[in-house]
Design an enzyme around this catalytic site. Structure first.
Site, PDB file in Angstrom:
ATOM      1  N   VAL A   1       0.821  -1.221   0.000  1.00 13.25           N
ATOM      2  CA  VAL A   1       0.000   0.000   0.000  1.00 13.25           C
ATOM      3  C   VAL A   1       0.851   1.264   0.000  1.00 13.25           C
ATOM      4  O   VAL A   1       0.334   2.354   0.119  1.00 13.25           O
ATOM      5  CB  VAL A   1      -0.956   0.073   1.213  1.00 13.25           C
ATOM      6  CG1 VAL A   1      -1.977  -1.029   1.143  1.00 13.25           C
ATOM      7  CG2 VAL A   1      -0.182   0.035   2.529  1.00 13.25           C
ATOM      8  N   GLY A   2       2.154   1.134  -0.144  1.00 19.29           N
ATOM      9  CA  GLY A   2       3.034   2.294   0.001  1.00 19.29           C
ATOM     10  C   GLY A   2       2.801   3.393  -1.013  1.00 19.29           C
ATOM     11  O   GLY A   2       2.928   4.565  -0.706  1.00 19.29           O
ATOM     12  N   GLU A   3       2.479   3.025  -2.217  1.00 18.45           N
ATOM     13  CA  GLU A   3       2.352   4.039  -3.275  1.00 18.45           C
ATOM     14  C   GLU A   3       0.911   4.311  -3.676  1.00 18.45           C
ATOM     15  O   GLU A   3       0.590   5.382  -4.179  1.00 18.45           O
ATOM     16  CB  GLU A   3       3.125   3.572  -4.523  1.00 18.45           C
ATOM     17  CG  GLU A   3       4.614   3.448  -4.292  1.00 18.45           C
ATOM     18  CD  GLU A   3       5.292   2.636  -5.388  1.00 18.45           C
ATOM     19  OE1 GLU A   3       5.926   3.243  -6.242  1.00 18.45           O
ATOM     20  OE2 GLU A   3       5.173   1.399  -5.374  1.00 18.45           O
TER      21      GLU A   3
END
Lengths: 292, 785
Positions: B740-742
């Site tokens: 889910v980082g980007e």
């Protein structure tokens, strides 16, 4: 290009106004006054070089903010933006100044920066300075020969240049007492909320019997200094402020300003929105000072 | 999937106490005995020039100066600061045309802030004072700031092996006709009833991580090169430095310091080569190099800006028949990451909708801008700005609801993913769209905003996105992890995964605790030492939890298996007949037969013989689990944002009133961490679409490499925001998790642009969408609805 390293200078810590004046007499333009320091310390990391920095930190009597219904408001040299926000008298009597203080920079800077420092910076983007120009008043200056007051209308000479002489200490800013029916307001536009103004407007209107008796209308970021708009003031004075009058003002504003392209906006845009901003700040002033 | 003990819980993050109390040690905080300070002399007068003279003599005489270094005083070996070339095979590297074109110090300035020389002195002040005394003379060269300028036939060539200043285009060998494509686009357009087309501009956005570049290097008395850096990619930087300075990896050590934000700015090397070169000039003395913010701005990579043309065709019934696109990015002065973003920008485009045919050209042109590289989303925000606006224009012409159209035509399980030939294996985008629409009141507001009058108009818009968890199969994905069980039944994870502030060390620890069956408090995560840790690609492509977590899970399963095997021997039972509860291994159905984990781990370490029998007590050997993990897939995250805006038609100002972000996250290992990622991503997405851009004057002098004139959304600019986590477990992710980082950054870009379109009926083609552009567009159109 900035630096992580500040210029070398001597930090001088006088303990009285007389000592400050003495130091200024001696060092003149080779000394800078440090009150809040939010402009000065940054300048010292760029290319501004002075050998002496005179701090006001230990000088008594300069941090006072006093209001007297007969005499008006006196803002001492060390009064911060946060002090302005804490004052119910300012909020009640000089809404334009209070509103400018409310959006001024960030909480940390408001706790440090001074109102007088903002005036002395002589930037066309100064928020509190613009409110002071609309409210009217004078800068109290002192040197070894005595004191003098310079009307704010005559204080800013050009970008970054003021009527203060090298040997003068700016002691205070004085605003006259509010007239009956005086209403004022400040409004600005920025790229993001925490930013310098890209265009700003402030007004002070003396209303009576449904008409505007006198008006001071000022704008920022539309010329090398903060400016008043005499043509707009003339339209307002003696007029009932109707939608038609406001439309007339929107049309008249652009002719009174001379903005440039810079990093915060373009001349084209400033010319387009200046009238809208003036219209809105007038509406804000009439709407209970817009303090809500 | 059953109930979890640690996974899915908002446990205390491993990093927060130190960060909020000031205890976290960043590279700038590290002090060492005998430390020296470096200062790089940079060119701030020109963006393109030949150095015709360099005089270091006055600088060398300054007080406190130890060494002055010009280009010939350090290695002249060329390098490529990016690590992308290490993530593909040697053959593929040749196909892509990756080249090394950077020098530590240059005599050919190619961008504002290029490095010329350096000072080493006993203090930061002395180094800076001496740097001011360096005299450089230049011969000015023509400046090319755009692809359009640098591709001109008479333009000066940046590199002989890259004619036309075309640093990269999709290579013919892997991409016929130099395009990422399926179907016959030209023919498909003949079937189209409606065609929409435009040329957009996407801005040079900067990561604006809090910590500016700060490094220390020491070439020690064992001949080892030690580097303290907050890189996102310690193991690849270790190898890159080993290559550059021609040392074996055993003689290069990366000490990873606390990372003050990365977002891609620390993907690969930044000023590690310079710092290490300085240190090698003064063996035995540590050298610290600190960037100012302005310096960090122009020496670390930005997002790729450029012209992005796109054309789409639809049938009357909404069928998307064709999409044709070309992204020409303004690469900057050096090759770094020229290939990556030029490809992925098209990959995200291809991964979103079921067009009958698609053709994407991606080209990187050298320019005299500072370098472009990785930035959260890696091409996806650029595509979102363009693709999602054109989809909404198509929907408007078709007269269909943008959410309904997207639900019908987005790719899903079984369709080719962003990488052709690798189908999506999970997708909960429909649920994301439904729940977001419900939460914000989509249908009512769309209807209401059709009938507005007055100077202030509201609008509501949607965008969707697909992304990835790791870059497999395009790039290498590999993480090594070992887990050591101590005699008191606590465990230490040893690996090289980075936590840039995204919370990955916390979530990796949760994965370990859940897998081992240990409490969260019993796990320590040891990172930051490249001598000790095995391989890890580093933090990029939303991979750390997905791939690193996969490695942690596998290593912990290995340790747990060993525990059970020993318990089986001690209890004289089969492994299948055992279960663990509260760190005690029991025999199923026999409540009196059990052994504690601590007994096993203690006996493994403190293994003694029974003096009477001469036999060992318990099973000998300290238990260590190990994994060298290659993920089987890339667990695609999907997501949507619905944005509501208010446009002041007298001033052009746009206020974002509300965002609802709904994301298919697979499984939220730590819901607070996931929400934090979505919040932070939205802040950067809103900045990209509304306020953020690094820009230059005609001479290539950067005009806003600081926060004075580069404006990000601050706390008071942020709208009301709701995050909806749709948990649709991915079959390959650790406990079902996806990256889910980007993802959080991407759909706010298109959704905000579409909300403005909905409010005033105008699409703004150039980001950031400033009031100046909106007002001009309103005036040009003459009437806003």
């Amino acid at each position: 290009m900035t630096s992580r390293v500040m210029r070398d200078f001597d930090l001088l810590l006088p303990e009285s106004v007389a000592e400050v004046v003495d130091l200024l007499t001696r060092h003149k333009n080779n000394a800078a006054i440090l009150a809040g320091g939010t402009d000065l310390l940054i300048a010292l990391k760029f290319d501004y070089a002075v050998d002496n920095v005179i701090s006001l930190a230990l000088v008594p009597g300069l941090a006072e903010l006093t209001f007297d219904p007969e005499k008006g408001l006196v803002i001492g040299a060390r009064v911060t933006i946060a002090d302005i926000l804490k004052s119910p008298e300012v909020r009640e009597n000089y809404p334009a100044l209070w509103q400018a203080a409310k959006v001024f920079a960030t909480p940390q800077l408001r706790n440090t920066a001074t109102v007088l420092g903002n005036v002395l910076r002589a930037s066309p983007a100064g928020d509190c300075s613009l409110a002071l120009l609309a409210l009217g008043g004078s800068v109290l200056l002192k040197n070894s020969r005595g004191e003098r007051e310079v009307d704010i209308d005559n204080f800013w000479i050009s970008y970054g240049v003021t009527a203060r002489q090298d040997d003068e200490l700016a002691m205070a800013f004085k605003i006259p007492p509010p007239a009956a029916g005086q209403k004022s307001a400040f409004r600005r536009m920025t790229r993001t909320t925490e930013d310098l103004s890209k265009i700003s407007a402030a007004v002070s209107l003396q209303m009576g019997g449904g008409t505007c008796q006198t008006a001071r209308v000022a704008m920022g970021c539309v010329g090398p200094t903060l400016v008043r708009l005499p043509g707009v003031e003339k339209i307002l004075e003696g007029a009932e402020i109707s939608p038609e009058v406001l439309q007339e003002i929107v049309a008249a504003t652009a002719a009174e300003i001379n903005p440039i392209d810079d990093k915060r906006s373009s001349a084209e845009y400033r010319l387009k929105v200046a009238g809208v901003l003036v219209k809105r700040v007038i509406g804000q002033a009439l709407d209970n000072g817009g303090n809500n | 999937m059953g109930e979890f003990e640690v996974v899915g819980k908002k446990v205390e993050r491993v990093d927060v106490r130190a960060k909020v109390t000031g205890g976290a040690l960043y590279a700038a905080d590290v002090q060492m005995a005998g430390m020296l300070y470096g200062k790089i002399v940079r060119c701030y007068d020109y963006a393109h020039a030949k150095v015709t003279g360099l005089d270091l003599t006055e600088a060398a005489k300054c007080k406190g100066v130890i060494r002055v270094l010009g280009p010939d005083d350090v290695t002249r070996k060329e390098y490529n600061a990016s690590v992308l070339d290490m993530m593909v095979s040697t053959d593929m590297r040749g196909v892509l045309g990756d080249i090394d074109d950077q020098n530590i110090f240059t005599d050919h300035v190619k961008h504002y802030g290029d490095a010329i020389a350096a000072i080493i002195a006993t203090s930061e002040e002395a180094a800076e004072r001496a740097a001011e005394k360096v005299r450089v003379s230049y011969e000015e060269l023509p400046v090319y700031l755009t692809a359009e300028a640098s591709k001109q036939p008479d333009a000066l060539q940046f590199r002989p092996e890259k004619p036309g200043n075309l640093a990269f285009q999709l290579p013919e060998m892997a991409f016929p006709d130099n395009c990422y494509a399926w179907g016959d686009v030209d023919k498909s357009f003949e079937d189209a009833d409606i065609i929409v087309e435009d040329t957009f501009y996407v801005p040079k956005q900067k990561q604006c991580q809090m910590e500016p570049g700060s490094y220390i290097a020491l070439y020690d008395d064992q001949g080892r090169l030690n580097c303290w850096t907050s890189t996102q990619m310690p193991k690849l930087v270790q190898k890159k430095l080993a290559n550059l300075f021609e040392l074996p990896m055993t003689r290069v050590k990366i000490n990873q310091t606390v990372i003050g934000g990365g977002f891609g700015a620390r993907l690969g090397m930044v000023l590690e080569p310079e710092t290490c070169a300085l240190a090698m000039a003064v063996p035995g003395r540590p050298v610290k190099l600190l960037s100012t913010r302005e310096e960090d701005w122009v020496t670390s990579p930005s997002r790729h800006p450029g012209k992005y043309w796109m054309r789409m065709g639809f049938k009357k019934d909404g069928t998307p028949v064709a999409c044709d696109a070309r992204f020409e990015n303004y690469k900057g002065a050096y090759y770094v990451d020229a290939s990556g973003t030029a490809f992925t920008t098209g990959a995200w485009l291809g991964g979103m909708y079921k067009f009958d045919s698609l053709r994407y050209h991606g080209e990187s042109y050298y320019t005299n801008q500072s370098i472009c590289g990785a930035f959260r989303g890696y091409g996806n925000p650029q595509t979102n700005f363009v693709m999602e606006q054109l989809i909404d224009r198509g929907c408007a012409e078709l007269g269909v609801d943008p959410i309904e159209w997207r639900k019908k035509w987005h790719k899903t399980v079984g369709d080719d993913g962003w990488c052709m030939g690798v189908p999506y294996n999970s997708c909960a985008l429909d649920e994301c769209l439904d729940r977001a629409a419900e939460a914000i009141g989509w249908a009512e507001k769309r209807e209401k905003y059709k009938h507005q009058t007055g100077t202030v108009r509201r609008g509501i818009g949607v965008a969707v996105m697909n992304h990835t968890s790791g870059a497999m199969p395009m790039l290498l994905e590999h993480t090594v992890c070992d887990v050591l069980l101590h005699q008191d039944a606590t465990a230490t994870l040893n690996l090289a995964c980075s936590d840039m502030g995204q919370g990955s060390h916390t979530t990796l620890r949760q994965v370990a605790a859940e897998t081992l069956g240990f409490p969260y408090e019993d796990i320590h995560i040891a990172t930051g030492n490249s001598d000790a840790a095995g391989f890890d690609i580093g933090a990029h492509a939303s991979r750390t939890l997905y791939v690193g977590g996969g490695a942690v899970k596998q290593a912990c399963e290995d340790a747990r298996r060993q525990l059970f095997e020993r318990a089986a021997l001690e209890l004289e039972e089969s492994v299948d007949n055992l279960y663990m509860e509260d760190k005690i291994i029991h025999v199923k159905g026999a409540s009196n037969k059990s052994i504690s984990v601590e007994t096993i781990t203690d006996q493994g370490v403190n293994n003694f013989m029974n003096p009477e029998t001469g036999e060992r007590i318990g099973q000998p050997g300290q238990i260590q689990g190990y994994a060298s993990f290659f993920p089987p897939h890339n667990a695609p995250p999907f997501g949507t944002t619905i944005a509501e805006v208010e446009v002041d038609t007298e001033t052009g100002e746009v206020r974002v009133l509300e965002l609802v972000n709904a994301h298919d996250v697979g499984k939220a290992i730590h819901p607070g961490v996931v929400e934090g990622q979505l919040d932070g991503g939205a802040q950067q997405g809103l900045g990209m679409v509304l306020t953020e851009e690094t820009y230059y004057d005609d001479k290539g002098i950067c005009q806003n490499n600081s926060f004075t004139d580069y404006k990000m959304f601050g706390p008071s600019d942020m709208p009301k925001m709701t995050n909806i986590l749709v948990e649709n477990a991915d079959p390959t992710g650790p406990f079902g998790a996806k990256g889910v980082g980007e993802a959080g950054l991407v759909p706010p870009v298109g959704a905000t642009a579409n909300a403005i379109f909905n409010a005033i009926g105008i699409q703004i083609l150039e980001a950031p969408i400033t009031p100046e552009k909106v007002l001009r567009a309103i005036e040009e159109k003459g009437d806003i609805i």
